[in-house]
Design an enzyme around this catalytic site. Structure first.
Site, short mmCIF file in Angstrom:
data_model
loop_
_atom_site.label_atom_id
_atom_site.label_comp_id
_atom_site.label_asym_id
_atom_site.label_seq_id
_atom_site.Cartn_x
_atom_site.Cartn_y
_atom_site.Cartn_z
N TYR A 98 -0.37 4.72 4.97
CA TYR A 98 -0.31 5.48 6.23
C TYR A 98 -0.35 6.98 5.98
O TYR A 98 -0.73 7.75 6.84
CB TYR A 98 0.94 5.08 7.04
CG TYR A 98 0.75 3.77 7.77
CD1 TYR A 98 0.32 3.74 9.09
CD2 TYR A 98 0.94 2.56 7.11
CE1 TYR A 98 0.11 2.55 9.76
CE2 TYR A 98 0.74 1.35 7.77
CZ TYR A 98 0.32 1.36 9.09
OH TYR A 98 0.10 0.17 9.74
N GLU A 140 4.63 -4.88 10.39
CA GLU A 140 3.96 -5.48 9.23
C GLU A 140 4.99 -5.97 8.22
O GLU A 140 4.83 -7.05 7.64
CB GLU A 140 2.98 -4.46 8.62
CG GLU A 140 1.73 -4.30 9.49
CD GLU A 140 1.05 -2.94 9.42
OE1 GLU A 140 1.18 -2.25 8.39
OE2 GLU A 140 0.39 -2.55 10.40
C1 HEM Z 1 -1.13 4.67 12.85
C2 HEM Z 1 -2.08 4.33 11.99
C3 HEM Z 1 -3.10 3.25 12.26
C4 HEM Z 1 -3.63 2.83 13.44
C5 HEM Z 1 -3.34 3.34 14.84
C6 HEM Z 1 -4.58 1.79 13.13
C7 HEM Z 1 -5.33 1.11 14.08
C8 HEM Z 1 -6.18 0.07 13.81
C9 HEM Z 1 -6.89 -0.69 14.80
C10 HEM Z 1 -6.85 -0.46 16.30
C11 HEM Z 1 -7.60 -1.65 14.16
C12 HEM Z 1 -8.49 -2.71 14.78
C13 HEM Z 1 -7.65 -3.96 14.98
C14 HEM Z 1 -8.43 -5.10 15.57
O1 HEM Z 1 -8.80 -5.04 16.71
O2 HEM Z 1 -8.68 -6.05 14.88
C15 HEM Z 1 -7.35 -1.49 12.74
C16 HEM Z 1 -7.94 -2.24 11.76
C17 HEM Z 1 -7.87 -1.92 10.43
N1 HEM Z 1 -7.04 -1.00 9.85
FE1 HEM Z 1 -5.78 0.23 10.79
N2 HEM Z 1 -4.62 1.59 11.79
C18 HEM Z 1 -3.73 2.47 11.21
C19 HEM Z 1 -3.45 2.57 9.86
C20 HEM Z 1 -4.14 1.92 8.87
C21 HEM Z 1 -3.90 2.11 7.46
C22 HEM Z 1 -2.82 2.97 6.85
C23 HEM Z 1 -4.83 1.34 6.80
C24 HEM Z 1 -5.03 1.22 5.31
C25 HEM Z 1 -5.70 2.14 4.64
C26 HEM Z 1 -5.62 0.66 7.80
C27 HEM Z 1 -6.65 -0.21 7.53
C28 HEM Z 1 -7.29 -0.98 8.49
C29 HEM Z 1 -8.35 -1.90 8.20
C30 HEM Z 1 -8.95 -2.18 6.82
C31 HEM Z 1 -8.71 -2.50 9.41
C32 HEM Z 1 -9.81 -3.53 9.64
C33 HEM Z 1 -11.10 -2.75 9.80
C34 HEM Z 1 -12.27 -3.60 10.13
O3 HEM Z 1 -12.18 -4.82 10.09
O4 HEM Z 1 -13.29 -3.01 10.45
N3 HEM Z 1 -5.18 1.03 9.04
N4 HEM Z 1 -6.47 -0.45 12.56
#
Ligand code: HEM
Ligand code: FAD
Length: 407
Positions: A98, A140
């Site tokens: 994060y 998580e």
């Molecule tokens: C406050 C911080 C964060 C927010 C608001 C956020 C938000 C999101 C959202 C909205 C999704 C799409 C979920 C879905 O509909 O399936 C997502 C997917 C994902 N997030 Fe985060 N995220 C955050 C932090 C992180 C962090 C720290 C990581 C790791 C580096 C991360 C890695 C991912 C990955 C790999 C996906 C799937 C992407 C894909 O399949 O295209 N996220 N996140």
């Protein structure tokens, strides 16, 4: 909770940030992947990046979370964050990551909004980011704890015990433990992530719903090969990377890297009549749910509605009918766009799914899975039939830009 000062600053700046949020998230990913190419190669879905779906989902979730601080609605906050937390858990996202997202997101905010980002504005959005991040980190942590794994330690190798064609472009894989230790159980409707090493050296990850019941010792997933296609603007969308890799290269005796199951589209344990509505490959979570309902001789009234291109493209067609037969109070309705030489009959129709003639009790709990426009149409029809919005649950097979959209 946000401090009172930050809340007022968010209220004053949300319209400007909201208007620029798509530019911000696009720049954020560009910056983060330049500094950390391994994240684009091995963690994020590069197909979603190219299509812009993930940028939209991130932008939508931040804008919605900000708006929900001003007009609180805890149920919506939980819905949005639970979907993200489950996806993160299924990818093994860890708390320290994060900090990385924070760094590049704030660089992008400053670059896009320029002088409008005063110290006060930066502080307010920083507070908002960490409120969202800390809530996700806690959710998580809870998911990892319930799964009995250390934070992010979700990957395991499994053996492909069986591979079967379920339709011309769909194959199922039965996955079993390599060392004999039982695979973890799951809730019907959940999914796992599969990681594959592609020819260019990237490790790409995709999610697949479990299409079997938790009572089985093995897991089963069903994968539809995504073809290349010409888009309305004449450009070419390439064939899906991971689905085609699995379809072409993975056979009995091979080893796959998969994660512990996660996901929040799960059967509620109550006695409301059930309505399972799917289209195309959206049948997979429903197969998991129905198998479980049949195994436990569930006494609920169950209506199963499925739409597909044709009987031959309907994956798990015969198995679905068998499951419905095993359930004492289940009925099935099917729609095929092309019935071929067959004639329509009772509950087997030609054309697109239409709830007009279907009797649906107002206290029904509905589960939807299929293309987004299909689900939006079904939801609207269900609402018109008196089904409560909170009893309509759904799974999107891609980045979810629906959860965060205005209700
Ligand atoms: C406050 C911080 C964060 C927010 C608001 C956020 C938000 C999101 C959202 C909205 C999704 C799409 C979920 C879905 O509909 O399936 C997502 C997917 C994902 N997030 Fe985060 N995220 C955050 C932090 C992180 C962090 C720290 C990581 C790791 C580096 C991360 C890695 C991912 C990955 C790999 C996906 C799937 C992407 C894909 O399949 O295209 N996220 N996140
Ligand atoms: C919770 C969940 C459960 C799921 N369950 C299942 C399931 O049970 N069965 C199943 O088959 N799938 C399921 N999916 C979908 C699955 O995860 C994959 O998204 C799907 O297999 C496609 O992955 P891919 O790597 O083959 O395609 P990708 O390579 O990711 O491509 C996806 C799309 O993006 C397009 N694209 C890629 N690059 C570009 C570009 N440069 N320009 C334009 N378009 C482009 C492709 O043409 C394709 O249409 C699920 C998804 C989720 C989130």
């Amino acid at each position: 909770m946000l401090s009172a000062t930050s809340k007022e600053t968010i209220r004053a700046t949300l319209p400007a940030v909201g208007a620029a949020i798509d530019d911000i998230t696009t720049l954020f990913y560009r910056k983060m992947f330049t500094a950390h190419p391994e994240l684009e190669r091995d963690l994020f879905n590069r197909g979603n990046q190219k299509q812009g779906g993930q940028q939209k989902a991130l932008a939508g979730s931040i804008a919605a979370f900000a708006a929900l601080q001003l007009e609180p609605d805890q149920a919506r906050v939980d819905l949005i964050l639970s979907r993200i937390a489950n996806k993160h858990a299924s990818l093994g996202v860890k708390p320290d990551q994060y900090q990385i997202v924070h760094k590049y997101l704030f660089e992008a905010i400053v670059e896009v909004l320029g002088a409008a980002v005063t110290a006060e504005v930066a502080t307010a959005w920083d507070e908002l980011y960490w409120l969202m991040a800390e809530t996700l980190i806690a959710m998580e942590a809870g998911l990892y704890r319930s799964a009995g794994v250390a934070a992010g330690d979700v990957w395991r190798k499994v053996l492909v015990r069986e591979r079967r064609h379920e339709s011309a472009d769909t194959v199922s894989f039965v996955l079993t433990s390599i060392d004999g230790t039982p695979l973890p159980s799951f809730s019907p409707g959940q999914y796992l992530s599969v990681g594959v090493h592609l020819e260019d050296g990237a490790r790409q990850i995709r999610q697949y719903s479990l299409s079997s019941a938790p009572s089985n010792a093995d897991w089963r997933i069903t994968v539809k090969r995504v073809d290349a296609k010409t888009l309305p603007d004449g450009s070419q969308a390439p064939a899906g990377e991971v689905s085609n890799f699995l379809y072409r290269n993975v056979f009995e005796g091979d080893v796959l890297e998969v994660t512990t199951p996660f996901g929040d589209l799960v059967l509620q344990d109550d006695d409301a009549p059930l309505l399972l509505i799917s289209a195309g490959i959206g049948c997979t979570p429903m197969m998991g749910m129905l198998s479980h309902l049949a195994d436990t001789a569930d006494p609920r009234a169950i209506s199963v509605l499925h739409a597909d291109r044709s009987p031959s493209s309907h994956a798990h067609r015969a198995e679905l009918a068998e499951l419905v037969d095993r359930l004492p109070f289940a009925v099935m309705h099917r729609w095929y766009e092309d019935l071929g030489a067959r004639s329509p009959e009772d509950r087997l129709r030609e054309g697109r799914a239409d709830l007009g003639e279907i009797t649906i009790a107002a206290d029904t709990r509905a589960y939807l899975c299929g293309p987004l426009p299909f689900m939006l149409g079904m939801r609207e029809a269900l609402l018109k039939k008196g089904v409560a919005a909170q009893n309509i649950h759904y799974e999107v097979f891609g980045p979810d830009s629906w959860a965060a959209a205005p209700a």
